[in-house]
Design a protein around this motif. Structure first.
Motif, PDB file in Angstrom:
ATOM      1  N   ASP A 551      -0.027  -0.144   3.358  1.00 23.35           N
ATOM      2  CA  ASP A 551       1.428  -0.283   3.357  1.00 23.35           C
ATOM      3  C   ASP A 551       1.908  -1.404   2.450  1.00 23.35           C
ATOM      4  O   ASP A 551       3.110  -1.578   2.259  1.00 23.35           O
ATOM      5  CB  ASP A 551       1.938  -0.556   4.777  1.00 23.35           C
ATOM      6  CG  ASP A 551       1.640   0.577   5.736  1.00 23.35           C
ATOM      7  OD1 ASP A 551       1.775   1.745   5.317  1.00 23.35           O
ATOM      8  OD2 ASP A 551       1.285   0.299   6.893  1.00 23.35           O
ATOM      9  N   GLY A 552       0.968  -2.209   1.919  1.00 24.15           N
ATOM     10  CA  GLY A 552       1.351  -3.372   1.125  1.00 24.15           C
ATOM     11  C   GLY A 552       1.541  -4.622   1.961  1.00 24.15           C
ATOM     12  O   GLY A 552       2.047  -5.628   1.466  1.00 24.15           O
ATOM     13  N   ASN A 553       1.134  -4.575   3.252  1.00 21.71           N
ATOM     14  CA  ASN A 553       1.270  -5.727   4.136  1.00 21.71           C
ATOM     15  C   ASN A 553      -0.006  -6.572   4.129  1.00 21.71           C
ATOM     16  O   ASN A 553      -1.115  -6.045   4.157  1.00 21.71           O
ATOM     17  CB  ASN A 553       1.561  -5.268   5.568  1.00 21.71           C
ATOM     18  CG  ASN A 553       3.016  -4.893   5.763  1.00 21.71           C
ATOM     19  OD1 ASN A 553       3.910  -5.603   5.312  1.00 21.71           O
ATOM     20  ND2 ASN A 553       3.258  -3.781   6.448  1.00 21.71           N
ATOM     21  N   ASP A 554       0.171  -7.912   4.121  1.00 22.21           N
ATOM     22  CA  ASP A 554      -0.963  -8.827   4.159  1.00 22.21           C
ATOM     23  C   ASP A 554      -1.812  -8.559   5.395  1.00 22.21           C
ATOM     24  O   ASP A 554      -1.287  -8.328   6.490  1.00 22.21           O
ATOM     25  CB  ASP A 554      -0.475 -10.276   4.232  1.00 22.21           C
ATOM     26  CG  ASP A 554       0.295 -10.715   3.000  1.00 22.21           C
ATOM     27  OD1 ASP A 554       0.279  -9.993   1.994  1.00 22.21           O
ATOM     28  OD2 ASP A 554       0.924 -11.798   3.059  1.00 22.21           O
ATOM     29  N   ILE A 555      -3.136  -8.669   5.236  1.00 22.00           N
ATOM     30  CA  ILE A 555      -4.022  -8.433   6.368  1.00 22.00           C
ATOM     31  C   ILE A 555      -4.757  -9.689   6.811  1.00 22.00           C
ATOM     32  O   ILE A 555      -5.459  -9.671   7.810  1.00 22.00           O
ATOM     33  CB  ILE A 555      -5.046  -7.314   6.065  1.00 22.00           C
ATOM     34  CG1 ILE A 555      -5.901  -7.664   4.839  1.00 22.00           C
ATOM     35  CG2 ILE A 555      -4.349  -5.993   5.868  1.00 22.00           C
ATOM     36  CD1 ILE A 555      -7.008  -6.654   4.573  1.00 22.00           C
ATOM     37  N   GLY A 556      -4.612 -10.784   6.096  1.00 19.08           N
ATOM     38  CA  GLY A 556      -5.254 -12.039   6.494  1.00 19.08           C
ATOM     39  C   GLY A 556      -4.235 -13.011   7.052  1.00 19.08           C
ATOM     40  O   GLY A 556      -3.027 -12.857   6.869  1.00 19.08           O
TER      41      GLY A 556
END
Length: 664
Positions: A551-556
Motif C-alpha cells: 500500500d506504500g505504508n511504512d512497515i518498520g
C-alpha cells in the motif's frame, strides 16, 4: 523565600540563594547561577479545577535572573561569553521569561519537573501530551486539553532560551547580553535563506523562521550577495547586485526596509534564495543553554528555589529537539558545580542535526535544513571515518551522570530536510545496524510527518495531496511515562523500535518500490542529506528510508493503530503543488494521505492497485475490532497507554465515517 504568597507577587523571590546541599548534608556556598525570581502573576488553572487525585493547579509567570562566571569551565563553551558586559564582581548577568504550571498542593505532585523547551517562545508540552490546542499563555479548557500531564502530577517549567523571536504577549524568551569588542560593536556576516511560496517582486526574508535581529550594516554595499538554487542542495547561482535591493515595493515604489528584499523580475516560487551581508551587535546566544541548565539545577538542589523536585526531564521537538541534542553535546546537562542538572531528555524530531544556537551571529530560528548535520551523531564516543576525530554527544557528560535519552523521529526525518534519522542507529556509511548506548532508546514513528496530523486530512495549499492525518501524540504520552519511570526507578523502558537493515525494514532509497497509483508523484529522486562539516563528495550521506508494504505504508518502527489498520496510504513526504511551483520539490516537514477506494469497482475505475476498504474490512464493526486489537497489542508493548485505547478506537470510528461519506 519562594515568593509564592500574596505578598511575594512582584517581589524578588530567592534573592542570593546562598546555600546548596553539599556532600554529607553540609552547607556550601552556591556559585553564581540563579540569583533571583520575580513572580509577576499567579492564577488558578481553569478556575481551580481539580485534576483527579492531584487536585488544582496554579500558573505562575515572571522572570528568572542569572549570572555566569566566564572563568567557570562549565561556561567556557558559551561563545563570546568573555565579551559580554560584567558586573563589579566580574560576572555576566542576564534574565529570561519564566512560566510554571504546578499542583497547588506540591506534595500531591509526582516529584518530576518537565522542562518545556519552548519552540520560538511557545509552549509544546500541553499540545503534545495533553492533546491541547496551541497557546503561548494557556488559559482555556481547550488550551489545557484533556489534562493528562496534570492528572499525572507533573510540574511544567518553561524558561526562555531564545533571543531572536520578535516579542509578543505571552511568549517566553531570553534577554541575552550583547557581545562587544572592548565596548566597540562587533561586526560579521550572516546568510539567511528563504524559499518563496508564490511569485512576488519583494520578499520579507527576516520573518517566520529567519531572524530580524541582524539588519544589513550598509544596505547598498556592492559586496553583498544574493544567490538562487533549485531546492536546497543544488549549486548556487549568483544574481547580479544591480538586480536586487533591500526594501519592499509599495504602490510601484521601493520603500526602504531592511527586513525585505526586492528582485528585478521577481522571486520564483519553490526556488531557494540566500542573502549574504554584514551586520553587527551579536547577542551571546549560548547563555540560553545555561538558563535552562541553571533553572534545572536550582529545582533539584536549591531548597529556596521557586519550584522543587527530585527529578528533571526536558522535552523538545523540531527546533528544540535539535537544541536539546546540542545542549547535551556541549555539556549543559551538568551544572557549574559538576552536578547532574537534567536527568532525562525526550528529543522529538531532532534527527541528526544541531542548530545555530551557540555561535557568533547565531540564528536559532533558522530551520537547519541540510546545514546542521555534523559529526558526532551518536551518544557514545566513536571515530569519524573521514577525519579520524573521536567524539560523541555524551563526550562532555561526567562519568556516572549519563542522562536517560529518548530519540523520537517521524518518517519525515528520513526523507525530508537532510536530517537522515537512520544514522542515529546505523554506521555513518549506512552499511550496518548499531546497538543503542546503554542510556539511549531510539523510536521511529511509521507513516508520520514532522508534526502530528489531524482529521480531516485537508489538502494544504502548498502541496499536491491531502495532508497526512496520522496523530502520533498518543505514543508520546506512553513514552513520557516510561522515561519518567526509567529515571525514577530504573524500570527498563520499551525497547527501541525503528527500521533496521538486518530485517529489511530499512533500505537505501534507490531500492524502494511504491504502488503504481495514477497521478501520484513518488519520491524516487529526492536528494538526501550531507554533512556540513566536510566538503565535496565526502559530505554526501547515505539516504536510508523505511521500507513500505504493497500500500506504500511504512512497515518498520512504531505503527499507530491508525496506520497499522489503514484507511489509506500515510506518507512521510509531500510534493509542492503545480500552482506553487517546483512540483518535484518536497514540501518541508510535510506528509501526504492517499485514501483507499471505498469499493472494488471504484478502485478498478481509478486503476488503483491497492485493495479497497470494502475488500479489507467486512464492516465498520470489523474495522474497529482490528483497530482495538492493534491498539491493545501496542499498549501491551508499552508504546501506548492502556487507558488511551478506548479514545483511539472511538476516533477511528469517526475517521471511518468521514472517509465513507466522501463523494456521497
Amino acid at each position: 523565600m519562594r515568593g509564592r504568597g500574596g505578598a511575594g507577587i512582584g517581589a524578588l523571590a530567592g534573592v542570593g540563594l546562598a546555600l546548596a546541599c553539599g556532600l554529607g548534608g553540609a552547607a556550601v556556598p552556591a556559585r553564581a547561577e540563579v540569583t533571583g525570581v520575580v513572580i509577576t502573576s499567579r492564577q488558578p488553572v481553569l478556575g481551580g479545577q481539580s485534576f483527579g487525585a492531584v487536585g488544582a493547579y496554579e500558573k505562575l509567570r515572571g522572570t528568572v535572573h542569572f549570572e555566569l562566571d566566564p572563568n567557570n569551565p562549565r561556561d567556557r563553551m558559551i561563545v563570546d561569553l568573555d565579551k559580554a558586559p560584567r558586573d563589579r564582581r566580574g560576572k555576566v548577568e542576564f534574565s529570561a521569561d519564566l512560566l510554571i504550571l504546578e499542583p497547588k498542593n506540591a506534595a500531591a505532585g509526582n516529584g518530576t519537573v518537565l522542562l518545556d523547551v519552548v519552540n520560538r517562545g511557545r509552549l509544546e508540552t500541553l499540545s503534545t501530551f495533553n492533546r491541547a490546542t496551541g497557546s503561548t499563555d494557556p488559559a482555556t479548557a481547550a488550551e489545557f486539553g484533556d489534562g493528562s500531564l496534570m492528572r499525572s502530577g507533573y510540574t511544567i517549567v518553561a524558561v526562555g532560551w531564545e533571543f531572536d523571536t520578535p516579542r509578543a504577549p505571552g511568549l517566553i524568551l531570553l534577554q541575552a547580553p550583547m557581545a562587544t569588542n572592548q565596548g566597540r560593536p562587533i561586526t560579521g556576516w550572516v546568510s539567511p535563506w528563504f524559499l518563496p511560496d508564490r511569485a512576488a517582486a519583494s520578499y520579507e526574508y527576516a520573518s517566520g523562521y529567519y531572524t530580524a535581529s541582524y539588519p544589513p550594516l550598509h544596505p547598498d554595499d556592492p559586496s553583498y550577495r544574493l544567490t538562487v538554487r533549485a531546492g536546497v542542495a543544488a549549486t548556487q547561482g549568483l544574481i547580479p547586485r544591480t538586480a536586487w535591493r533591500f526594501g519592499r515595493m509599495e504602490a510601484g515604489k521601493l520603500v526602504a526596509d531592511p527586513n525585505w528584499v526586492t528582485l528585478q523580475g521577481g522571486f520564483q516560487p519553490g526556488m531557494t534564495y540566500q542573502i549574504d551581508y554584514e551586520s553587527e551587535n551579536p547577542p551571546v546566544a549560548g547563555v540560553g543553554f545555561a538558563a535552562v541548565r541553571d533553572m534545572a539545577s536550582a529545582i533539584k538542589y536549591n531548597p529556596a528555589a521557586v519550584v522543587r523536585a527530585s527529578r528533571v526531564l526536558a522535552y523538545g521537538a523540531s527546533q528544540t529537539g535539535r537544541w536539546l541534542r546540542e545542549m547535551l553535546y556541549q555539556g549543559f546537562t551538568t551544572d557549574e558545580q559538576g552536578r547532574e542538572a537534567v536527568d532525562g531528555l525526550m528529543i522529538q524530531t531532532g534527527g541528526t542535526s544541531f542548530g545555530s544556537f551557540n555561535q557568533r551571529f547565531a540564528q536559532p530560528e533558522e530551520l537547519g535544513s541540510f546545514t546542521q548535520t555534523v559529526f558526532p551523531i551518536r551518544y557514545e564516543t566513536t571515530t569519524d571515518p573521514l577525519t579520524g576525530r573521536r567524539d560523541g554527544l555524551g563526550a562532555r557528560v561526567p562519568a556516572g551522570q549519563a542522562p536517560k535519552i529518548f530519540l523520537i523521529d517521524t518518517g519525515s526525518e528520513s526523507w525530508d530536510r537532510g536530517r537522515v534519522a537512520a544514522l542515529l542507529h546505523t554506521s555513518l556509511d549506512g552499511a550496518r545496524d548499531l546497538p543503542d548506548a546503554a542510556n539511549v532508546r531510539i523510536y521511529m514513528l511509521a507513516g508520520t510527518m514532522h508534526g502530528p496530523g489531524a482529521w480531516p486530512p485537508a489538502t494544504r495549499g502548498s502541496q499536491q495531496l491531502a495532508s497526512n492525518p496520522n496523530d502520533y501524540r498518543w505514543v508520546h504520552r506512553a513514552l513520557l511515562a516510561a522515561l519518567d519511570q526509567w529515571v525514577a526507578t530504573g524500570a527498563a523502558p520499551p525497547p527501541s523500535q525503528h527500521p533496521e537493515l538486518a530485517n529489511g525494514t530499512l533500505i537505501p532509497r534507490r531500492e524502494i518500490k511504491f504502488p503504481d497509483i495514477p497521478g501520484v508523484e513518488w519520491p524516487y529522486f529526492t536528494p538526501g542529506g550531507f554533512r556540513a562539516d566536510v566538503k565535496g563528495v565526502d559530505a554526501v550521506l547515505p539516504l536510508l528510508v523505511p521500507q513500505v508494504d504493497a500500500d506504500g505504508n511504512d512497515i518498520g518502527g512504531i505503527r499507530t493503530p491508525e496506520q497499522a489498520v489503514p484507511l489509506g496510504t500515510y506518507t512521510d513526504w509531500a510534493f509542492r503543488s503545480q500552482a506553487d511551483g517546483a512540483p518535484f520539490t518536497p514540501v518541508e516537514m510535510a506528509g501526504s494521505f492517499i485514501p483507499f477506494a471505498k469499493t472494488r469497482a471504484e478502485r478498478e475505475r481509478a486503476h488503483d492497485p491497492r485493495l479497497s476498504i470494502a475488500e479489507r474490512y467486512a464492516s465498520r464493526a470489523a474495522y474497529l475490532r482490528q483497530v482495538q486489537q492493534a491498539a491493545a497489542k501496542t499498549a501491551q508493548q508499552g508504546y501506548l497507554l492502556a487507558g488511551d485505547v478506548p479514545a483511539m478506537v472511538a476516533l477511528a470510528g469517526q475517521h471511518w465515517d468521514w472517509i465513507m461519506a466522501q463523494g456521497n
